[in-house]
Design a protein around this motif. Structure first.
Motif, PDB file in Angstrom:
ATOM      1  N   LYS A  43      34.937   7.859 108.399  1.00 47.30           N
ATOM      2  CA  LYS A  43      36.335   8.291 108.563  1.00 47.30           C
ATOM      3  C   LYS A  43      36.683   9.366 107.526  1.00 47.30           C
ATOM      4  CE  LYS A  43      41.028   6.462 108.118  1.00 47.30           C
ATOM      5  NZ  LYS A  43      41.837   5.281 107.856  1.00 47.30           N
ATOM      6  N   ILE A  44      36.311   9.127 106.291  1.00 44.63           N
ATOM      7  CA  ILE A  44      36.613  10.070 105.209  1.00 44.63           C
ATOM      8  C   ILE A  44      35.863  11.383 105.426  1.00 44.63           C
ATOM      9  CG2 ILE A  44      36.410  10.475 102.720  1.00 44.63           C
ATOM     10  CD1 ILE A  44      36.697   7.366 102.414  1.00 44.63           C
ATOM     11  N   ALA A  45      34.607  11.297 105.845  1.00 45.39           N
ATOM     12  CA  ALA A  45      33.775  12.492 106.027  1.00 45.39           C
ATOM     13  C   ALA A  45      34.316  13.415 107.103  1.00 45.39           C
ATOM     14  CB  ALA A  45      32.349  12.073 106.371  1.00 45.39           C
ATOM     15  N   GLN A  46      35.089  12.897 108.024  1.00 42.17           N
ATOM     16  CA  GLN A  46      35.643  13.719 109.101  1.00 42.17           C
ATOM     17  C   GLN A  46      36.846  14.545 108.639  1.00 42.17           C
ATOM     18  OE1 GLN A  46      35.756  11.644 113.025  1.00 42.17           O
ATOM     19  NE2 GLN A  46      34.719  10.017 111.878  1.00 42.17           N
ATOM     20  N   LYS A  48      38.553  17.343 106.133  1.00 43.89           N
ATOM     21  CA  LYS A  48      38.033  18.531 105.452  1.00 43.89           C
ATOM     22  C   LYS A  48      38.024  18.408 103.930  1.00 43.89           C
ATOM     23  CE  LYS A  48      42.295  21.265 105.672  1.00 43.89           C
ATOM     24  NZ  LYS A  48      42.860  22.529 106.176  1.00 43.89           N
ATOM     25  N   TYR A  49      38.838  17.540 103.377  1.00 46.76           N
ATOM     26  CA  TYR A  49      38.810  17.304 101.931  1.00 46.76           C
ATOM     27  C   TYR A  49      37.901  16.117 101.604  1.00 46.76           C
ATOM     28  CZ  TYR A  49      42.935  20.218 102.376  1.00 46.76           C
ATOM     29  OH  TYR A  49      43.789  21.248 102.703  1.00 46.76           O
ATOM     30  N   GLY A  50      37.951  15.127 102.438  1.00 45.79           N
ATOM     31  CA  GLY A  50      37.164  13.920 102.225  1.00 45.79           C
ATOM     32  C   GLY A  50      35.670  14.153 102.263  1.00 45.79           C
ATOM     33  N   CYS A  51      35.241  15.153 103.037  1.00 48.18           N
ATOM     34  CA  CYS A  51      33.799  15.401 103.136  1.00 48.18           C
ATOM     35  C   CYS A  51      33.203  15.761 101.775  1.00 48.18           C
ATOM     36  CB  CYS A  51      33.506  16.474 104.172  1.00 48.18           C
ATOM     37  SG  CYS A  51      34.038  18.126 103.736  1.00 48.18           S
ATOM     38  N   PHE A  52      33.972  16.422 100.920  1.00 48.24           N
ATOM     39  CA  PHE A  52      33.470  16.766  99.587  1.00 48.24           C
ATOM     40  C   PHE A  52      33.363  15.523  98.705  1.00 48.24           C
ATOM     41  CE2 PHE A  52      35.353  20.785 101.064  1.00 48.24           C
ATOM     42  CZ  PHE A  52      34.222  21.592 100.976  1.00 48.24           C
ATOM     43  N   VAL A  53      34.302  14.614  98.866  1.00 46.46           N
ATOM     44  CA  VAL A  53      34.243  13.346  98.124  1.00 46.46           C
ATOM     45  C   VAL A  53      32.977  12.585  98.530  1.00 46.46           C
ATOM     46  CG1 VAL A  53      35.373  11.129  97.721  1.00 46.46           C
ATOM     47  CG2 VAL A  53      36.744  13.212  97.864  1.00 46.46           C
ATOM     48  N   ILE A  54      32.705  12.531  99.820  1.00 46.49           N
ATOM     49  CA  ILE A  54      31.517  11.825 100.298  1.00 46.49           C
ATOM     50  C   ILE A  54      30.247  12.514  99.810  1.00 46.49           C
ATOM     51  CG2 ILE A  54      30.239  11.087 102.354  1.00 46.49           C
ATOM     52  CD1 ILE A  54      32.967   9.581 101.685  1.00 46.49           C
ATOM     53  N   GLU A  55      30.244  13.832  99.825  1.00 51.25           N
ATOM     54  CA  GLU A  55      29.080  14.575  99.325  1.00 51.25           C
ATOM     55  C   GLU A  55      28.819  14.248  97.855  1.00 51.25           C
ATOM     56  OE1 GLU A  55      27.389  19.154  99.002  1.00 51.25           O
ATOM     57  OE2 GLU A  55      29.423  18.807  99.719  1.00 51.25           O
ATOM     58  N   ASN A  56      29.881  14.169  97.061  1.00 51.32           N
ATOM     59  CA  ASN A  56      29.712  13.849  95.641  1.00 51.32           C
ATOM     60  C   ASN A  56      29.330  12.393  95.426  1.00 51.32           C
ATOM     61  OD1 ASN A  56      30.104  16.435  94.554  1.00 51.32           O
ATOM     62  ND2 ASN A  56      32.300  16.245  94.857  1.00 51.32           N
ATOM     63  N   CYS A  57      29.826  11.505  96.269  1.00 48.26           N
ATOM     64  CA  CYS A  57      29.379  10.103  96.209  1.00 48.26           C
ATOM     65  C   CYS A  57      27.876  10.041  96.438  1.00 48.26           C
ATOM     66  CB  CYS A  57      30.090   9.268  97.270  1.00 48.26           C
ATOM     67  SG  CYS A  57      31.824   8.932  96.939  1.00 48.26           S
ATOM     68  N   ILE A  69      25.350   5.309 102.785  1.00 52.26           N
ATOM     69  CA  ILE A  69      26.219   6.440 103.115  1.00 52.26           C
ATOM     70  C   ILE A  69      25.703   7.140 104.375  1.00 52.26           C
ATOM     71  CG2 ILE A  69      26.967   8.752 102.360  1.00 52.26           C
ATOM     72  CD1 ILE A  69      27.042   7.555  99.464  1.00 52.26           C
ATOM     73  N   VAL A  70      24.404   7.419 104.400  1.00 55.69           N
ATOM     74  CA  VAL A  70      23.807   8.096 105.554  1.00 55.69           C
ATOM     75  C   VAL A  70      23.955   7.251 106.819  1.00 55.69           C
ATOM     76  CG1 VAL A  70      21.626   8.905 106.545  1.00 55.69           C
ATOM     77  CG2 VAL A  70      22.233   9.519 104.200  1.00 55.69           C
ATOM     78  N   SER A  71      23.761   5.949 106.691  1.00 55.03           N
ATOM     79  CA  SER A  71      23.876   5.094 107.880  1.00 55.03           C
ATOM     80  C   SER A  71      25.287   5.128 108.457  1.00 55.03           C
ATOM     81  CB  SER A  71      23.446   3.652 107.576  1.00 55.03           C
ATOM     82  OG  SER A  71      24.375   3.013 106.741  1.00 55.03           O
ATOM     83  N   GLU A  72      26.293   5.234 107.597  1.00 57.07           N
ATOM     84  CA  GLU A  72      27.676   5.338 108.088  1.00 57.07           C
ATOM     85  C   GLU A  72      27.942   6.693 108.738  1.00 57.07           C
ATOM     86  OE1 GLU A  72      31.072   3.774 106.056  1.00 57.07           O
ATOM     87  OE2 GLU A  72      29.795   2.649 104.668  1.00 57.07           O
ATOM     88  N   LEU A  73      27.282   7.732 108.241  1.00 49.85           N
ATOM     89  CA  LEU A  73      27.471   9.063 108.811  1.00 49.85           C
ATOM     90  C   LEU A  73      26.743   9.229 110.145  1.00 49.85           C
ATOM     91  CD1 LEU A  73      27.098  11.291 105.621  1.00 49.85           C
ATOM     92  CD2 LEU A  73      29.211  10.620 106.783  1.00 49.85           C
ATOM     93  N   LEU A  83      29.523  16.797 114.000  1.00 48.54           N
ATOM     94  CA  LEU A  83      28.830  17.969 114.535  1.00 48.54           C
ATOM     95  C   LEU A  83      29.795  18.985 115.139  1.00 48.54           C
ATOM     96  CD1 LEU A  83      25.678  16.303 116.120  1.00 48.54           C
ATOM     97  CD2 LEU A  83      25.746  17.824 114.117  1.00 48.54           C
ATOM     98  N   ASN A  84      30.995  18.544 115.463  1.00 49.00           N
ATOM     99  CA  ASN A  84      32.006  19.442 116.021  1.00 49.00           C
ATOM    100  C   ASN A  84      32.923  20.047 114.966  1.00 49.00           C
ATOM    101  OD1 ASN A  84      31.265  19.228 118.765  1.00 49.00           O
ATOM    102  ND2 ASN A  84      32.221  17.215 118.866  1.00 49.00           N
ATOM    103  N   LEU A  85      32.678  19.713 113.710  1.00 50.99           N
ATOM    104  CA  LEU A  85      33.511  20.218 112.612  1.00 50.99           C
ATOM    105  C   LEU A  85      32.671  21.091 111.687  1.00 50.99           C
ATOM    106  CD1 LEU A  85      35.215  16.825 111.727  1.00 50.99           C
ATOM    107  CD2 LEU A  85      36.250  18.710 112.990  1.00 50.99           C
ATOM    108  N   LYS A  86      33.231  22.196 111.231  1.00 45.71           N
ATOM    109  CA  LYS A  86      32.497  23.104 110.333  1.00 45.71           C
ATOM    110  C   LYS A  86      31.998  22.352 109.086  1.00 45.71           C
ATOM    111  CE  LYS A  86      32.896  27.402 107.804  1.00 45.71           C
ATOM    112  NZ  LYS A  86      33.754  28.521 107.421  1.00 45.71           N
ATOM    113  N   HIS A  87      32.904  21.623 108.454  1.00 47.57           N
ATOM    114  CA  HIS A  87      32.503  20.894 107.252  1.00 47.57           C
ATOM    115  C   HIS A  87      31.564  19.735 107.563  1.00 47.57           C
ATOM    116  CE1 HIS A  87      36.205  18.828 108.583  1.00 47.57           C
ATOM    117  NE2 HIS A  87      35.590  17.745 108.159  1.00 47.57           N
ATOM    118  N   GLY A  88      31.650  19.215 108.775  1.00 54.86           N
ATOM    119  CA  GLY A  88      30.808  18.103 109.187  1.00 54.86           C
ATOM    120  C   GLY A  88      29.355  18.498 109.326  1.00 54.86           C
ATOM    121  N   THR A  89      29.127  19.680 109.907  1.00 52.58           N
ATOM    122  CA  THR A  89      27.740  20.141 110.077  1.00 52.58           C
ATOM    123  C   THR A  89      27.098  20.423 108.712  1.00 52.58           C
ATOM    124  OG1 THR A  89      28.510  22.417 110.407  1.00 52.58           O
ATOM    125  CG2 THR A  89      28.095  21.114 112.373  1.00 52.58           C
TER     126      THR A  89
END
Length: 93
Positions: A43-46, A48-57, A69-73, A83-89
């Protein structure tokens, strides 16, 4: 619940990023934060701000936590959405 909301807000997500990457903060405390986000990673990764938090986690996590983390993604509906979001890819790379 508050951490999940903060992860998706412009300014608070930056604060969380700084907290996660700060060398002065104990790794144990950082892991507690990550534990509280578990179950909501997709949910957070979807966001545009949350994706950076997940990346740093992911960056600071142990191998076991990285796998969680990967299993949730990679949950099919989350992955499809990312895959449909710029930050998601970028995050999925």
């Amino acid at each position: 619940e508050t951490l999940i909301k903060w992860s998706c807000q412009r300014m608070m997500s930056k604060l969380m990023d700084a907290f996660l990457l700060c060398s002065a903060i104990s790794p144990k405390i950082k892991q507690r934060i990550i534990n509280k986000l578990e179950g909501n990673i997709g949910k957070i990764a979807q966001n545009k701000y949350g994706c950076f938090v997940i990346e740093n986690c992911y960056k600071i996590s142990s191998l076991e936590k990285k796998e969680k983390i990967v299993s949730e993604l990679l949950v099919p509906e989350v992955k499809k959405s990312l895959l449909n979001l710029k930050h998601g890819t970028i995050l999925l790379k």
